[in-house]
Motif scaffolding. Sequence first.
Motif, short mmCIF file in Angstrom:
data_model
loop_
_atom_site.label_atom_id
_atom_site.label_comp_id
_atom_site.label_asym_id
_atom_site.label_seq_id
_atom_site.Cartn_x
_atom_site.Cartn_y
_atom_site.Cartn_z
N VAL B 116 -107.26 3.10 148.66
CA VAL B 116 -106.50 2.22 149.48
C VAL B 116 -106.13 2.67 150.89
CG1 VAL B 116 -104.30 0.74 149.29
CG2 VAL B 116 -105.81 1.05 147.11
N ALA B 117 -105.48 3.81 150.63
CA ALA B 117 -105.04 4.47 151.82
C ALA B 117 -105.97 4.59 152.93
CB ALA B 117 -104.27 5.96 151.76
N GLU B 118 -107.31 5.08 152.39
CA GLU B 118 -108.36 5.11 153.54
C GLU B 118 -108.51 3.67 154.25
OE1 GLU B 118 -110.38 8.96 151.16
OE2 GLU B 118 -111.20 7.03 151.09
N PHE B 119 -108.81 2.60 153.37
CA PHE B 119 -108.72 1.23 153.58
C PHE B 119 -107.70 0.98 154.78
CE2 PHE B 119 -106.84 -2.66 152.91
CZ PHE B 119 -107.39 -3.70 153.65
N ASP B 124 -106.02 -0.27 160.45
CA ASP B 124 -105.00 -0.12 161.44
C ASP B 124 -105.27 1.00 162.42
OD1 ASP B 124 -103.95 -2.14 160.00
OD2 ASP B 124 -102.42 -0.90 158.86
N GLY B 125 -105.91 1.81 161.97
CA GLY B 125 -106.20 3.00 162.79
C GLY B 125 -104.87 3.96 162.86
N TYR B 126 -104.27 4.26 161.77
CA TYR B 126 -103.07 4.87 161.59
C TYR B 126 -103.04 5.29 160.30
CZ TYR B 126 -101.09 2.91 165.75
OH TYR B 126 -100.71 2.58 167.23
N PRO B 127 -102.53 6.66 160.20
CA PRO B 127 -102.76 7.21 158.70
C PRO B 127 -101.88 6.53 157.68
CG PRO B 127 -101.53 8.69 160.10
CD PRO B 127 -102.11 7.84 161.16
N SER B 128 -102.36 6.62 156.53
CA SER B 128 -101.56 5.80 155.43
C SER B 128 -101.71 7.04 154.26
CB SER B 128 -102.32 4.76 154.87
OG SER B 128 -101.81 4.20 153.80
N ASP B 129 -100.40 7.08 153.63
CA ASP B 129 -100.22 8.05 152.32
C ASP B 129 -100.37 7.54 150.96
OD1 ASP B 129 -99.09 10.17 150.79
OD2 ASP B 129 -97.49 10.43 151.75
N PRO B 130 -101.18 7.87 150.34
CA PRO B 130 -101.56 7.67 148.93
C PRO B 130 -100.20 7.74 148.06
CG PRO B 130 -103.16 9.28 149.53
CD PRO B 130 -102.09 8.99 150.78
N GLU B 131 -99.34 8.68 148.50
CA GLU B 131 -98.03 8.57 147.71
C GLU B 131 -97.17 7.45 147.84
OE1 GLU B 131 -97.05 11.44 145.37
OE2 GLU B 131 -99.26 11.39 145.60
N LEU B 132 -97.28 6.53 149.21
CA LEU B 132 -96.72 5.61 149.19
C LEU B 132 -97.04 4.39 148.96
CD1 LEU B 132 -95.01 7.07 152.85
CD2 LEU B 132 -94.00 7.21 150.16
N ILE B 133 -98.34 4.56 148.05
CA ILE B 133 -98.91 3.23 147.83
C ILE B 133 -98.61 3.03 146.28
CG2 ILE B 133 -100.96 2.09 147.59
CD1 ILE B 133 -101.77 3.57 150.12
N PHE B 134 -98.24 2.07 145.67
CA PHE B 134 -98.25 1.64 144.38
C PHE B 134 -99.08 0.63 143.92
CE2 PHE B 134 -93.62 3.62 143.02
CZ PHE B 134 -93.74 4.61 143.85
N SER B 266 -98.65 -5.85 159.73
CA SER B 266 -97.43 -5.51 160.51
C SER B 266 -97.31 -4.17 160.50
CB SER B 266 -96.22 -5.91 159.41
OG SER B 266 -96.60 -7.44 158.86
N LYS B 267 -98.03 -3.31 159.86
CA LYS B 267 -97.98 -1.93 159.78
C LYS B 267 -98.78 -1.29 161.14
CE LYS B 267 -98.44 2.61 157.95
NZ LYS B 267 -99.75 2.92 157.15
N LYS B 268 -99.71 -2.04 161.69
CA LYS B 268 -100.15 -1.67 162.73
C LYS B 268 -99.40 -1.94 164.01
CE LYS B 268 -104.28 -2.64 165.84
NZ LYS B 268 -104.14 -1.57 166.34
N VAL B 269 -98.89 -3.31 163.85
CA VAL B 269 -97.92 -3.66 165.12
C VAL B 269 -96.96 -2.68 165.16
CG1 VAL B 269 -96.62 -5.45 166.04
CG2 VAL B 269 -98.73 -5.99 164.80
N LEU B 270 -96.23 -2.31 163.90
CA LEU B 270 -95.16 -1.47 164.17
C LEU B 270 -95.37 0.08 164.57
CD1 LEU B 270 -92.13 -0.81 162.93
CD2 LEU B 270 -93.18 -0.31 161.02
#
Lengths: 489, 559
Positions: B116-119, B124-134, B266-270
């Motif tokens: 999911v984080a890789e997706f 978005d073009g920004y990193p995502s942390d699997p630890e923050l995905i539930f 929203s994450k990308k815009v942020l």
Amino acid sequence: MSASDSSSSLPVTLDSINPKVIKCEYAVRGEIVNIAQKLQEDLKTNKDSYPFDEIIYCNIGNPQSLGQQPITFFREVLALCSHTALLDESATHGLFSSDSIERAWKILDQIPGKATGAYSHSQGIKGLRDAIAAGIEARDGFPADPNDIFMTDGASPGVHMMMQLLITSEKDGILCPIPQYPLYSASIALHGGTLVPYYLDEASGWGLEISELKKQLEDARSKGITVRALAVINPGNPTGQVLAEENQRDIVNFCKQEGLVLLADEVYQENVYVPDKKFHSFKKVARSMGYGEKDLALVSFQSVSKGYYGECGKRGGYMEVTGFTSDVREQIYKMASVNLCSNISGQILASLIMSPPKPGDDSYESYIAEKDGILSSLARRAKTLEEALNKLEGVTCNRAEGAMYLFPCLHLPQKAIAAAEAEKTAPDNFYCKRLLKATGIVVVPGSGFRQVPGTWHFRCTILPQEDKIPAIVDRLTAFHESFMEEFRD
Amino acid sequence: MAIKALDYDTLNENVKKCQYAVRGELYLRASELQKEGKKIIFTNVGNPHALGQKPLTFPRQVVALCQAPFLLDDPNVGMLFPADAIARAKHYLSLTSGGLGAYSDSRGLPGVRKEVAEFIQRRDGYPSDPELIFLTDGASKGVMQILNCVIRGDGDGILVPVPQYPLYSATISLLGGTLVPYYLDESENWGLDVNNLRQSVAQARSQGITVRAMVIINPGNPTGQCLSEANLREILKYCYNEKLVLLGDEVYQQNIYQDERPFISSKKVLMDMGSPFSNGVQLVSFHTVSKGYWGECGQRGGYFEMTNLPPRVVEEIYKVASIALSPNVSAQIFMGLMVSPPKPGDISYDQFARESKGILESLRRRARIMTDGFNSCKNVVCNFTEGAMYSFPQIRLPPGAIQAAKQAGKVPDVFYCLKLLEATGISTVPGSGFGQKEGVFHLRTTILPAEEEMPEIMDSFKKFNDEFMSQVIRRVKKKTEKEKNWRRSQLIKILSPVKCPVTMVEKPEKEEEEECTTPKAEQFRIPQPLECPRAPKPKRRRGGDHSSLVAPTISFQTL
């Protein structure tokens, strides 16, 4: 992570979240498990980090994570329902039993449009509830109404729903056994109610005394608490006792007299290991006493996670709700509908466990062999572990008549208690941490379930595969001896 | 006999207040009619498979193999399953600890959270942390978990768009919080006006409410609009300034039916906005396997991603998740498959691409057929469905209809929808279930009925509507005069939205109770901007109100 905890400029911090969330505790996955996961990671990188080569999880009733195999028939049906195009392939007949194919067709015919990917009725698919009601009827010998069945993602959401319904404030109390499965304490805390404890009597095999119930009820009432319900876990978790029918009758009468909803956690109904005890559902007991809908408000919880099936990851379960007025029932339906429905494969599985293959079906022989194999092995494991625990110095352990756990009492030396205090931790927590670090065995401290103050216990599942049990016994025994050697007064 | 264990009066008031229209009176009546043998077209729930949409083949193959892992050892498995499905099933089983039958980590399988984080990172073009995905049992469970964490009592307010998906009002009500509505502007294709937000927040604060979070649904449900990047920036800036957690309901991100405004998270815009916003706005975004071209509603699979939540808050959310043990594992695998579908070159790629493209293109055509169909009807106006799965036409009910509804003891749009159901079998949800301005009526349909049935459905709708309208208009005396006045007043309402949050007043009449499945009908009222009365203190059964705040109770029309 850029946000720091002290940052008060953020809208949500630990100081500003719902205090009920902070208050609730769930020890089955608490501190000890976190340490265990860390040790497991260490072992992956360096096999020689610790004096053991694997972590043995005895903390949670999660049989298939410890190698228990699923019942083939159930999984065949689920696979066919997951990919219904298989039913049109001739090769399927070579790979699946004929009754699983028949059953899959039957189930699909009960789902509107055969759509297993659609939301269902919020109580669950009607045809599946029919099968469950028929299963209850066959078990109890008393009729069951499919409209009384609410299918849920595991049994836990049902318990939450009832707590939500019953609890308005801390003035609302729920009578819970101590020791108890912490779902109850956590759910009561989350909903802001009061847990009214009643103590199970360890000396009489974790007996449930009506006099204790009365005493605690009166005590709570004198404090201005309205006691709304009585939770009973039968067979017991973590205590493993199976209630006698006579005792259940007294409990039913008590609830009827005192106007309490009886919340019957019956998820371990298939897990009974001793010939002198038998599971009786509270509904059957109440009906055999001549009590009907008007006499007793009763909710019975069942799950696909336990029994011989142990399908925890499916999140299937149901509650049978009887003795409520229709306006209350509508409120329960409404709560269920906010979540739309429970997952469909969990629903299908819940119907399968209540209507397994019958004599004469293609899969019957293999089904019975698998089921008996699992249950008899669990019974042997329970016995072996109980005997081993009772041989340890200062340890007493009631037998596991049912469920999946042993809950031994630790009579710890003063020195150990002092050492725990020095580490600012509960003595049973201290013991369990030591045990984990010395042996890799993960158990849950009794404090997580609550216990008579001043007594110390731990909960250990009987689920590790049978061939591992001797090694567990050896390691546990060696650890305990050295622990006592270190702390003996 | 002794005390009653549990009767209606002693139920948790929050439960009674909670309303959930999608499965309310209309749905129950439709189910009854269906039992009587009438053909019902269920357009009330975004439930594509129930209306004949076929599941995508590849994910079903993978999950079937995971259900019956013994097939993987069978030499004949290749006769039934393609090699990439077999490989993928083995991959997902290796991510579990005990297959589909074992509880996973309470946050979901680590391997799937990584996918999911890789997706998210690709999107978005920004990193995502699997630890923050539930991972969760559907997005609804995630929304409930987060709101449960945020809401402490009725002094806490959550900004929710009106019209809104009733999950929000129902959950806020169950948790005892306060819903602070902000209006979407129908005349601006359901645009979100930040000035409107300001007024809502000021109003709530003047009543002692601490506004803590804001919900956006993008693409909109039931309103179908896609938020522009500029609009999202404004919203995020607003959340930053006002210290609000933003809950981004982005479950319809695959459902886009125009090219001017693609979905942007929203994450990308942020992240694009940079500091101080990118590390100062707390954001939780939700996704699901139930929508998009997947439509796997029955699986109950979803996730949420947290941005800028302090680690200790994340731990608390983890603890609460752990009480539910784990989300169902097969849905976790669906989620994994959704975020990492077959790639070009894979055996199943062509079929997968063909199936998903077919569904999306058809949805796009259906969105158009439906909007055009509604707009061709008398007294019906409808914004185009830019995204999501719904059409939300405004039904301009003449006074005659409102009168007839009153006589029948119904809210006007409920009355209309019931008549529609009886006449055509089309099961819709009245706009009052989502919240709407006083005197303005809508209904929500999904755009999900099969494409080939669509023209017929729209014809029968038009026939019903036009007959209904001429009947009720004929019933009113001096009809022309009144019609004119009515039209003028409606027009004014549409052009100048009342920028003031709704407050709720107890409905005096009792007639609702005979019909309703949920009690105590309550109604919206829009007070004049300068004269907003303090709402009545909600009735309490007895003690236990932790807050001394007098909070307005906002509730949605009973169905």
